[in-house]
Design a protein around this motif. Structure first.
Motif, PDB file in Angstrom:
ATOM      1  N   ASP A  71       0.866  -1.180   0.000  1.00 18.33           N
ATOM      2  CA  ASP A  71       0.000   0.000   0.000  1.00 18.33           C
ATOM      3  C   ASP A  71       0.899   1.225   0.000  1.00 18.33           C
ATOM      4  N   SER A  72       1.251   1.660  -1.186  1.00 19.84           N
ATOM      5  CA  SER A  72       2.169   2.768  -1.362  1.00 19.84           C
ATOM      6  C   SER A  72       1.732   3.567  -2.579  1.00 19.84           C
ATOM      7  N   ALA A  73       2.166   4.804  -2.652  1.00 19.58           N
ATOM      8  CA  ALA A  73       1.829   5.639  -3.809  1.00 19.58           C
ATOM      9  C   ALA A  73       2.501   5.131  -5.080  1.00 19.58           C
ATOM     10  N   HIS A  74       3.657   4.488  -4.917  1.00 20.46           N
ATOM     11  CA  HIS A  74       4.426   3.968  -6.051  1.00 20.46           C
ATOM     12  C   HIS A  74       4.803   2.522  -5.762  1.00 20.46           C
ATOM     13  N   PRO A  75       4.995   1.704  -6.805  1.00 23.77           N
ATOM     14  CA  PRO A  75       5.440   0.328  -6.576  1.00 23.77           C
ATOM     15  C   PRO A  75       6.723   0.308  -5.739  1.00 23.77           C
ATOM     16  N   VAL A  76       6.767  -0.582  -4.759  1.00 23.50           N
ATOM     17  CA  VAL A  76       7.885  -0.650  -3.825  1.00 23.50           C
ATOM     18  C   VAL A  76       8.826  -1.793  -4.215  1.00 23.50           C
ATOM     19  N   PRO A  77      10.080  -1.481  -4.485  1.00 25.45           N
ATOM     20  CA  PRO A  77      11.027  -2.545  -4.824  1.00 25.45           C
ATOM     21  C   PRO A  77      11.448  -3.314  -3.570  1.00 25.45           C
TER      22      PRO A  77
END
Length: 138
Positions: free
Chosen positions: A83-89
């Motif tokens: 659950d983040s604004a951008h994909p999390v690596p």
């Protein structure tokens, strides 16, 4: 597997579902991971926190542990959702763990719960990775 898109959807659904089981009483940042083995089996993991922060477990590490516990040692696809604004690596340690069990061309899809996603290869995640060839002393 005849339809790669159905396989991708299965990985996405598995990662999304296991994410709900994450134990995150401190960060409240749930992550789910799903890995496919060459057998077609899907292995999942979620992050598990501990009040002693370094003792927690990442979702990717949990999924890899499940893969190995089942007797498999290769990853052919990976999907991670948060659950983040951008994909999390994956973190650095999990990048190395993925490299241990996946070829460099294996795709890792990073997604958000709102539908954003980015797909990269394991080699893209960890250029210049430390591998078993580095252990060769000859």
């Amino acid at each position: 597997m005849s339809n790669p898109l159905s396989g991708f959807a299965e990985l996405a659904a598995a990662a999304r579902a296991v994410r709900e089981n994450a134990y995150v009483p401190y960060s409240h940042f749930k992550v789910g991971a799903a890995l496919r083995a060459p057998s077609g089996a899907v292995y999942v993991g979620c992050n598990v926190e501990n009040v002693a922060y370094p003792e927690g477990t990442c979702a990717e590490a949990g999924a890899i542990a499940a893969l190995v516990a089942a007797g498999e040692t290769e990853i052919v696809a990976a999907y991670v959702i948060a659950d983040s604004a951008h994909p999390v690596p994956p973190c650095g340690g999990c990048r190395q763990k993925l490299f241990e069990f996946a070829r460099g061309d294996v795709e890792v899809t990073m997604a958000t719960v709102d539908g954003g996603q980015e797909t990269v290869t394991v080699a893209d995640l960890l250029p210049g990775a430390f591998g078993s060839a580095h252990m060769d002393r000859t």
